[in-house]
Design a protein around this motif. Sequence first.
Motif, PDB file in Angstrom:
ATOM      1  N   VAL A  31       0.412  -2.534   1.974  1.00 45.73           N
ATOM      2  CA  VAL A  31       0.597  -2.094   0.603  1.00 45.73           C
ATOM      3  C   VAL A  31       2.142  -2.282   0.359  1.00 45.73           C
ATOM      4  CG1 VAL A  31       0.964   0.127   1.544  1.00 45.73           C
ATOM      5  CG2 VAL A  31       0.263  -0.035  -1.077  1.00 45.73           C
ATOM      6  N   ALA A  32       2.894  -2.109   1.292  1.00 44.57           N
ATOM      7  CA  ALA A  32       4.413  -2.459   1.190  1.00 44.57           C
ATOM      8  C   ALA A  32       4.847  -3.775   0.826  1.00 44.57           C
ATOM      9  CB  ALA A  32       4.917  -1.727   2.297  1.00 44.57           C
ATOM     10  N   LEU A  33       4.020  -4.791   1.151  1.00 46.10           N
ATOM     11  CA  LEU A  33       4.507  -6.109   0.983  1.00 46.10           C
ATOM     12  C   LEU A  33       3.533  -7.075   0.132  1.00 46.10           C
ATOM     13  CD1 LEU A  33       5.256  -6.815   5.087  1.00 46.10           C
ATOM     14  CD2 LEU A  33       6.735  -6.282   3.233  1.00 46.10           C
ATOM     15  N   THR A  34       2.884  -6.378  -0.746  1.00 44.58           N
ATOM     16  CA  THR A  34       2.087  -6.851  -1.719  1.00 44.58           C
ATOM     17  C   THR A  34       2.229  -6.588  -3.185  1.00 44.58           C
ATOM     18  OG1 THR A  34       0.368  -5.498  -1.430  1.00 44.58           O
ATOM     19  CG2 THR A  34      -0.032  -7.305  -0.211  1.00 44.58           C
ATOM     20  N   ASP A  35       1.941  -7.456  -4.023  1.00 51.09           N
ATOM     21  CA  ASP A  35       2.126  -7.213  -5.511  1.00 51.09           C
ATOM     22  C   ASP A  35       1.087  -7.230  -6.283  1.00 51.09           C
ATOM     23  OD1 ASP A  35       5.254  -6.790  -5.393  1.00 51.09           O
ATOM     24  OD2 ASP A  35       5.118  -9.010  -4.954  1.00 51.09           O
ATOM     25  N   GLY A  36       1.060  -6.941  -7.563  1.00 50.93           N
ATOM     26  CA  GLY A  36      -0.144  -7.105  -8.454  1.00 50.93           C
ATOM     27  C   GLY A  36      -1.436  -6.573  -8.020  1.00 50.93           C
ATOM     28  N   ALA A  40      -2.454  -2.900  -5.918  1.00 51.15           N
ATOM     29  CA  ALA A  40      -3.300  -2.039  -6.598  1.00 51.15           C
ATOM     30  C   ALA A  40      -4.242  -1.572  -5.711  1.00 51.15           C
ATOM     31  CB  ALA A  40      -3.726  -2.305  -7.898  1.00 51.15           C
ATOM     32  N   ARG A  41      -5.147  -2.463  -5.228  1.00 46.35           N
ATOM     33  CA  ARG A  41      -6.356  -2.207  -4.402  1.00 46.35           C
ATOM     34  C   ARG A  41      -5.856  -1.577  -3.269  1.00 46.35           C
ATOM     35  NH1 ARG A  41      -9.361  -4.206   0.033  1.00 46.35           N
ATOM     36  NH2 ARG A  41      -7.924  -5.950   0.603  1.00 46.35           N
ATOM     37  N   LEU A  42      -4.991  -1.924  -2.361  1.00 47.55           N
ATOM     38  CA  LEU A  42      -4.413  -1.289  -1.266  1.00 47.55           C
ATOM     39  C   LEU A  42      -3.795   0.111  -1.733  1.00 47.55           C
ATOM     40  CD1 LEU A  42      -3.049  -4.423   0.687  1.00 47.55           C
ATOM     41  CD2 LEU A  42      -5.382  -3.381   1.028  1.00 47.55           C
ATOM     42  N   GLU A  47      -9.242  -4.878  10.156  1.00 44.78           N
ATOM     43  CA  GLU A  47      -7.831  -5.281  10.284  1.00 44.78           C
ATOM     44  C   GLU A  47      -6.822  -4.422   9.228  1.00 44.78           C
ATOM     45  OE1 GLU A  47      -4.408  -6.881  12.205  1.00 44.78           O
ATOM     46  OE2 GLU A  47      -6.526  -6.400  12.853  1.00 44.78           O
ATOM     47  N   GLU A  48      -7.216  -4.364   8.083  1.00 45.94           N
ATOM     48  CA  GLU A  48      -6.379  -3.873   7.043  1.00 45.94           C
ATOM     49  C   GLU A  48      -6.092  -2.541   7.249  1.00 45.94           C
ATOM     50  OE1 GLU A  48      -6.908  -6.615   3.055  1.00 45.94           O
ATOM     51  OE2 GLU A  48      -8.465  -4.844   3.306  1.00 45.94           O
TER      52      GLU A  48
END
Length: 460
Positions: A116-121, A125-127, A247-248
């Motif tokens: 969640v800290a290293l993704t966008d869009g 939002a999902r994480l 893993e997530e």
Amino acid sequence: MQSPDTTTAPAAAAAAAGGCPMHAAASDGVRPLYGAEAEAQPYALYEQLRAEHGEVAPVRLYADVPAWLILGHRENLEVMRSKNFSSDSRNWHAIRNGTLAPDSPLRPITAWQPLVALTDGTEHARLREAVTESLAGVNRHRLRRYITRYAVRLIDDFSGEGKADLVADFARKLPAFVVAHQLGIPESAALSVGAAVSDMISGGDAALAGNQLVVETVHDLVESRKLQPGDDLASRLLAHPRGLTDEEVRQHLRLILVGALEPTANLIANTLRMVLTDSRFRGNLSGGQMTLPDALEQVLWDHPPLAVVPTRWATCDIEVGGTRIGAGDMVMLGLAAGNVDPVIRADIDKPVHGNRSHLSFGAGAHECPGQDLGRAVAETGIDLLLERVPDATLSIPDDELQVVGTCMSRRLTSLPVAFEPRRQAAPAAVAPQVPREPVEPEAAPAPAPADPRSWRFWRR
């Protein structure tokens, strides 16, 4: 984290690393953000950079990697809230061009992962939905009960001695117990996991071993909760309808451990130091003019748990604070620098009661989702400590206390205090079973008014 050779690279090296022309041309005069001098006096460095460059300054990181440090409060918020800055390091020209050294100490903290800290869009939002809704499942009343249980246990462990190190004996242990319980980690493993996270953050020789212990712990936790779910974050993440993979879930549990333990321990330690040493607060608190939440907020302004967040990259050429930042440039959020921006704090010594506009928890899409839980651990724990050991005083002069760390995070190494030893209550003897006549219960006495000299008085 060990600092490599600090020899200044030529301008051509900065250009080869993908820096913008301004950054490359200024390479020889750009200050390093790492090293003994910079890390010993970070606030002095911030003011030097502000005087030289304004609210956005070019800096050098390990092995002369160029970056921008955002110094202004408004400018930090602009970057946090703008879609022109990404948390995905694959936008970084040093990654795209392959110019970041394979053994760079920046890789562990910037390497892209599906977090969640290293993704966008949409992926972010999902994480984020899974994480925030799982955190929202924490029962606040039960949480405070557990904080109280662990805090009292830790205080009882040293209250009979008449002395303690409030960093080692309290500030680092309390978050470890509480966070481990919320995640579902067995109590018996809480302190070892807390120590492992501390080793990871320090970046020393024990960092790899600490990371391995954390990885093994969250792996075992996920496998256990798949077979036997419980009322904990691991179980809620596994069951969330957003469908996180195993893993997530493991990676986010690891992220929560690192993101919760170190900042909360630092918040507790720094607040205790301020209460014990700063006459502005000692007098006001004991006089009932300042609440404990006020003191916590002041620390979040003056000593944010994370000073710098190095996870933003420009997705296009853009101007911030009058400075042109090139697409693909690394942009570091200067939380500590922004919190002392003279534009919003002309009088740095003036208390900021009730003002939560500091940058310590971030803003925008990546604002810290667990900030209220961290505040609860710190506030409840400190309140109990000062209530049960109200006469604690610092054992050494304040200027002898040591703070260590890197440009990103600084920690108080110890906080030795002395106080009148508290006698531990002896176990009550078992009374003989003698029949007694029933006695009507006496009416409970009316509660005495709060003593304004007590710590309980100012926790409002």
